[in-house]
Design a protein around this motif. Sequence first.
Motif, PDB file in Angstrom:
ATOM      1  N   LEU A 199       0.802  -1.201  -0.075  1.00  0.00           N
ATOM      2  CA  LEU A 199      -0.045  -0.011  -0.012  1.00  0.00           C
ATOM      3  C   LEU A 199       0.983   1.397  -0.027  1.00  0.00           C
ATOM      4  N   ARG A 200       2.147   1.111   0.083  1.00  0.00           N
ATOM      5  CA  ARG A 200       3.035   2.291   0.173  1.00  0.00           C
ATOM      6  C   ARG A 200       2.904   3.219  -0.865  1.00  0.00           C
ATOM      7  N   GLY A 201       2.470   4.413  -0.869  1.00  0.00           N
ATOM      8  CA  GLY A 201       2.589   5.476  -2.053  1.00  0.00           C
ATOM      9  C   GLY A 201       1.248   5.523  -2.245  1.00  0.00           C
ATOM     10  N   GLU A 202       0.250   4.536  -1.936  1.00  0.00           N
ATOM     11  CA  GLU A 202      -1.363   4.650  -2.562  1.00  0.00           C
ATOM     12  C   GLU A 202      -2.235   5.304  -1.612  1.00  0.00           C
ATOM     13  N   ILE A 203      -1.530   6.029  -0.673  1.00  0.00           N
ATOM     14  CA  ILE A 203      -2.480   6.666   0.224  1.00  0.00           C
ATOM     15  C   ILE A 203      -2.590   8.306  -0.066  1.00  0.00           C
ATOM     16  N   VAL A 204      -3.598   8.929   0.139  1.00  0.00           N
ATOM     17  CA  VAL A 204      -3.374  10.384   0.030  1.00  0.00           C
ATOM     18  C   VAL A 204      -4.276  10.980   1.374  1.00  0.00           C
ATOM     19  N   LEU A 205      -3.439  12.010   2.009  1.00  0.00           N
ATOM     20  CA  LEU A 205      -4.132  12.485   3.186  1.00  0.00           C
ATOM     21  C   LEU A 205      -4.733  13.990   2.510  1.00  0.00           C
ATOM     22  N   HIS A 206      -6.046  14.182   2.537  1.00  0.00           N
ATOM     23  CA  HIS A 206      -6.777  15.310   2.135  1.00  0.00           C
ATOM     24  C   HIS A 206      -6.622  16.431   3.107  1.00  0.00           C
ATOM     25  N   ASP A 207      -5.618  17.351   2.859  1.00  0.00           N
ATOM     26  CA  ASP A 207      -5.237  18.448   3.669  1.00  0.00           C
ATOM     27  C   ASP A 207      -5.898  19.690   3.617  1.00  0.00           C
ATOM     28  N   LYS A 208      -6.953  19.800   2.701  1.00  0.00           N
ATOM     29  CA  LYS A 208      -7.567  21.034   2.521  1.00  0.00           C
ATOM     30  C   LYS A 208      -8.815  20.960   3.364  1.00  0.00           C
ATOM     31  N   ILE A 209      -8.340  21.011   4.829  1.00  0.00           N
ATOM     32  CA  ILE A 209      -9.419  20.776   5.746  1.00  0.00           C
ATOM     33  C   ILE A 209     -10.504  22.200   5.963  1.00  0.00           C
ATOM     34  N   GLN A 210     -10.046  23.276   5.038  1.00  0.00           N
ATOM     35  CA  GLN A 210     -10.906  24.325   5.238  1.00  0.00           C
ATOM     36  C   GLN A 210     -12.266  23.993   4.453  1.00  0.00           C
ATOM     37  N   LEU A 211     -12.224  22.907   3.586  1.00  0.00           N
ATOM     38  CA  LEU A 211     -13.525  22.437   2.960  1.00  0.00           C
ATOM     39  C   LEU A 211     -14.185  21.373   3.728  1.00  0.00           C
ATOM     40  N   SER A 212     -15.569  21.505   3.521  1.00  0.00           N
ATOM     41  CA  SER A 212     -16.424  20.315   4.429  1.00  0.00           C
ATOM     42  C   SER A 212     -16.026  19.151   3.812  1.00  0.00           C
ATOM     43  N   ILE A 213     -16.389  18.034   4.934  1.00  0.00           N
ATOM     44  CA  ILE A 213     -16.007  16.784   4.469  1.00  0.00           C
ATOM     45  C   ILE A 213     -16.895  16.276   3.190  1.00  0.00           C
ATOM     46  N   GLY A 214     -18.297  16.779   3.149  1.00  0.00           N
ATOM     47  CA  GLY A 214     -19.037  16.270   1.955  1.00  0.00           C
ATOM     48  C   GLY A 214     -18.262  16.969   0.670  1.00  0.00           C
ATOM     49  N   LYS A 215     -17.952  18.124   0.675  1.00  0.00           N
ATOM     50  CA  LYS A 215     -17.466  18.578  -0.520  1.00  0.00           C
ATOM     51  C   LYS A 215     -16.083  17.664  -0.942  1.00  0.00           C
ATOM     52  N   ARG A 216     -15.413  17.483   0.051  1.00  0.00           N
ATOM     53  CA  ARG A 216     -14.055  16.783  -0.320  1.00  0.00           C
ATOM     54  C   ARG A 216     -14.528  15.508  -0.740  1.00  0.00           C
ATOM     55  N   LEU A 217     -15.333  14.803   0.014  1.00  0.00           N
ATOM     56  CA  LEU A 217     -15.765  13.381  -0.406  1.00  0.00           C
ATOM     57  C   LEU A 217     -16.231  13.518  -1.914  1.00  0.00           C
ATOM     58  N   LYS A 218     -17.109  14.466  -2.267  1.00  0.00           N
ATOM     59  CA  LYS A 218     -17.782  14.512  -3.543  1.00  0.00           C
ATOM     60  C   LYS A 218     -16.724  14.543  -4.632  1.00  0.00           C
ATOM     61  N   ASN A 219     -15.555  15.479  -4.355  1.00  0.00           N
ATOM     62  CA  ASN A 219     -14.228  15.549  -5.389  1.00  0.00           C
ATOM     63  C   ASN A 219     -13.832  14.548  -5.375  1.00  0.00           C
ATOM     64  N   MET A 220     -13.338  13.585  -4.462  1.00  0.00           N
ATOM     65  CA  MET A 220     -12.581  12.470  -4.592  1.00  0.00           C
ATOM     66  C   MET A 220     -13.439  11.284  -5.342  1.00  0.00           C
ATOM     67  N   ARG A 221     -14.697  11.175  -5.065  1.00  0.00           N
ATOM     68  CA  ARG A 221     -15.592  10.496  -5.660  1.00  0.00           C
ATOM     69  C   ARG A 221     -15.605  10.693  -7.256  1.00  0.00           C
ATOM     70  N   ARG A 222     -15.539  12.079  -7.554  1.00  0.00           N
ATOM     71  CA  ARG A 222     -15.329  12.305  -9.284  1.00  0.00           C
ATOM     72  C   ARG A 222     -14.281  11.856  -9.719  1.00  0.00           C
ATOM     73  N   ILE A 223     -13.102  12.060  -8.899  1.00  0.00           N
ATOM     74  CA  ILE A 223     -11.892  11.879  -9.866  1.00  0.00           C
ATOM     75  C   ILE A 223     -11.457  10.480  -9.773  1.00  0.00           C
ATOM     76  N   GLY A 224     -12.367   9.713  -9.005  1.00  0.00           N
ATOM     77  CA  GLY A 224     -11.994   8.269  -9.262  1.00  0.00           C
ATOM     78  C   GLY A 224     -11.171   7.714  -8.038  1.00  0.00           C
ATOM     79  N   PHE A 225     -11.312   8.015  -7.048  1.00  0.00           N
ATOM     80  CA  PHE A 225     -10.645   7.179  -5.741  1.00  0.00           C
ATOM     81  C   PHE A 225     -11.296   5.967  -5.456  1.00  0.00           C
ATOM     82  N   PRO A 226     -10.887   4.892  -5.326  1.00  0.00           N
ATOM     83  CA  PRO A 226     -11.751   3.441  -5.096  1.00  0.00           C
ATOM     84  C   PRO A 226     -12.279   3.664  -3.614  1.00  0.00           C
ATOM     85  N   TYR A 227     -11.344   4.246  -2.759  1.00  0.00           N
ATOM     86  CA  TYR A 227     -11.837   4.300  -1.377  1.00  0.00           C
ATOM     87  C   TYR A 227     -11.656   5.591  -0.664  1.00  0.00           C
TER      88      TYR A 227
END
Lengths: 422, 422
Positions: free
Chosen positions: A349-377
């Motif tokens: 799993l090394r190198g496969e993990i991203v930590l979403h550091d734009k914490i000024q955005l709501s969880i919902g908004k970040r989740l929607k973006n991550m879904r759009r661009i194709g994160f499996p998890y």
Amino acid sequence: MAIKIMYQNSPIGSKLMKSYGMIFGVQTGLFYMLPWTQRALDKLIRLIDQEMESIGAQKMTMTCLTPAELWKKTGRWDSMGSELLKLPDRHKKMFCLGPTHEEAVTFLVSQKKLERKHLPLKLYQITRKFRDEMAPKYGLLRSREFDMKDLYTFDESVEKAEETYNSVCDAYNRLFTRLGVNFIKVEGATGVIGGTLSHEYHIPASAGQDSLFICNKCGIGVNKEVMDKDVLQTNHCKHRDCCDLKTSSGIEVGHTFLLGTKYSEPFNLHYNYVEGQKHLVEMGCFGLGVSRILQASIEHLSSDIQVVWPKLIAPYQVCIIPQKAGYKADVTWALAEQLYDQLNSIPHLRGEIVLHDKIQLSIGKRLKNMRRIGFPYAIVLGKKALEEEPLFELQSLYSNSSDMLTMPDLIDKLKNSIETIK
Amino acid sequence: MAIKIMYQNSPIGSKLMKSYGMIFGVQTGLFYMLPWTQRALDKLIRLIDQEMESIGAQKMTMTCLTPAELWKKTGRWDSMGSELLKLPDRHKKMFCLGPTHEEAVTFLVSQKKLERKHLPLKLYQITRKFRDEMAPKYGLLRSREFDMKDLYTFDESVEKAEETYNSVCDAYNRLFTRLGVNFIKVEGATGVIGGTLSHEYHIPASAGQDSLFICNKCGIGVNKEVMDKDVLQTNHCKHRDCCDLKTSSGIEVGHTFLLGTKYSEPFNLHYNYVEGQKHLVEMGCFGLGVSRILQASIEHLSSDIQVVWPKLIAPYQVCIIPQKAGYKADVTWALAEQLYDQLNSIPHLRGEIVLHDKIQLSIGKRLKNMRRIGFPYAIVLGKKALEEEPLFELQSLYSNSSDMLTMPDLIDKLKNSIETIK
């Protein structure tokens, strides 16, 4: 040496790829692969390398600049027509930018003293290819510069060449199966490449430019281009007694050819059978549109609002989304970092993990973006992550299911369910 | 899915590379990478990827075909001279085959709305580059089509750009150190690339075309090309009070440039500092001659009779040589297969082992060949492998030392002493 991969460091976003910043068109039919897509491309290349190695094929690289005299030997300097990009060097010697390398590889092998024991020989490369399309379109599906895997095989007889041909087809079947995409194998046209037998591999997608006819009963498929008039008129498959013809649109992603001696003859490519007895080498060639597979897979798997990659080659596997800046956000941030470190310490799993550091955005908004661009998890650290025994929400974005898990369970689950290519 | 890699399946063979079948010249200055060298190349690329990732650089790919208008914007369409390969497409639009991509990448970044928080941005690619050399020579050292890593950096200020510059230099230092080659860093000429600061990385080798002057006392080195007349005449280094000037021949393998705003200005590449306040972006560019590093390392490390690769990127790590066909050869063959399977099951050694199956040749002859083409280790199964507790001879071919070991000890030793890149 490892650095934590933060979301901001990943500039990420056909319609989907362009709008999400996955590719950049510098000119009609000429695209840059942006970092997001590059990661998927590199994984796809490793996957292809594995399947090629499994059939004993050896990787090499030929030059893009191919001397004109090689192409003149087979007559293709002229017969390829205006799709062939040609240029002179400073000494006025002419070259083409290789769209394929039958001549180049046959010339190489003809320069070696070939014995029967050297055969079969299987040489492939994954390199940039060039084709000056009349009307390039659909992003990576029909571009003027693209990545292709081209394998060339050399055998002692027609029978052995057929064996090799079948082993390559098996490798292609495994490749598409591992990618988790449907594919259709149909009889193809040999076209300007030539040869005696040819199959095409298609990924079904409405954006596909090819019309395929497949008989549900006998399983034999055919590209409309090469269908007999009979079949077209009667709407009947090749076998007279079975017929349940269906049509499908497909994107051609692979092409296999049994070439016979079309190239070995002009290049005088013989092998020594026994002392003094020479035979022409039987050849095959096998292409995969590497960059095209990327986009075709996305077209095939995605919806309008979500990019779905073949999981195995998704640019990253997991996005960790800590709570929005505000009340106790530091607690979930610390947990998120701990989770990141632990997941990242698991070799596959090394190198496969991203930590979403734009914490000024709501969880919902970040989740929607991550879904759009194709994160499996995605792993969401919401209010339940603040409890005495923190709970994490694991979202499987491709299947729209989710679980609340403790950190050990979460790590266990991801460790066991994610397959990666190293 | 794994196949046993037998020697016969590995067609293996500057003077060394050509004569051992490592590269194939199809035309003056145009070389194919044959499978042996391709493996080293792929490893070197992974090593570079690791070091680039460690400084937060992101991989991408630009097209080889670069629109003329981009190069005209900076004046380099003309100033690059006849080394630039140019061609028209079917619509008579002109392109060059990129020898470097400052224009191409600056254009890309200028199309995005850049905020201060996006910086520093570090984008790199490892791709084919083209240069129509007047007199290509020395194989991969000066060829017309070659592999290069080019990194472009974007910073908010001169100070930040210098920080970035230093971090890239550190990554280069680590890279060459991990390769185990000596390297010399000297002040370089900015040349047609332009900019305010430049360093060259050289691997010392008699085949090198550059003359370097290095002061043993202050450690500062300089390329003869850019030396002050003063220094050349007085044979004194830049510092007046220290001097112990030595000369060396070097092969240039890396080049770093602080570009300032040379490219951001014509492309109008600004970032938003605060609302309404725009600043030009400060750029850097950093090249590594990837295929050149391969050959330079070999030139640097090898002798006339033996190719020595940087161990970390040697095409394969270990060659197993069972006894010659004849008395009890089947016993050592079975042992060799067992050893092969066990070594190959160790994750970081997987794919690094070759079983030399030409057992009609004597052990000595096979050993000599394996030494020539650059295997770091050979395991010989001679008479002692026929004893009740079989003993294996582990030869370290680069250091000319050897040990007799039992199978468990042998496996342990190789497991712990071989480092590979996955």
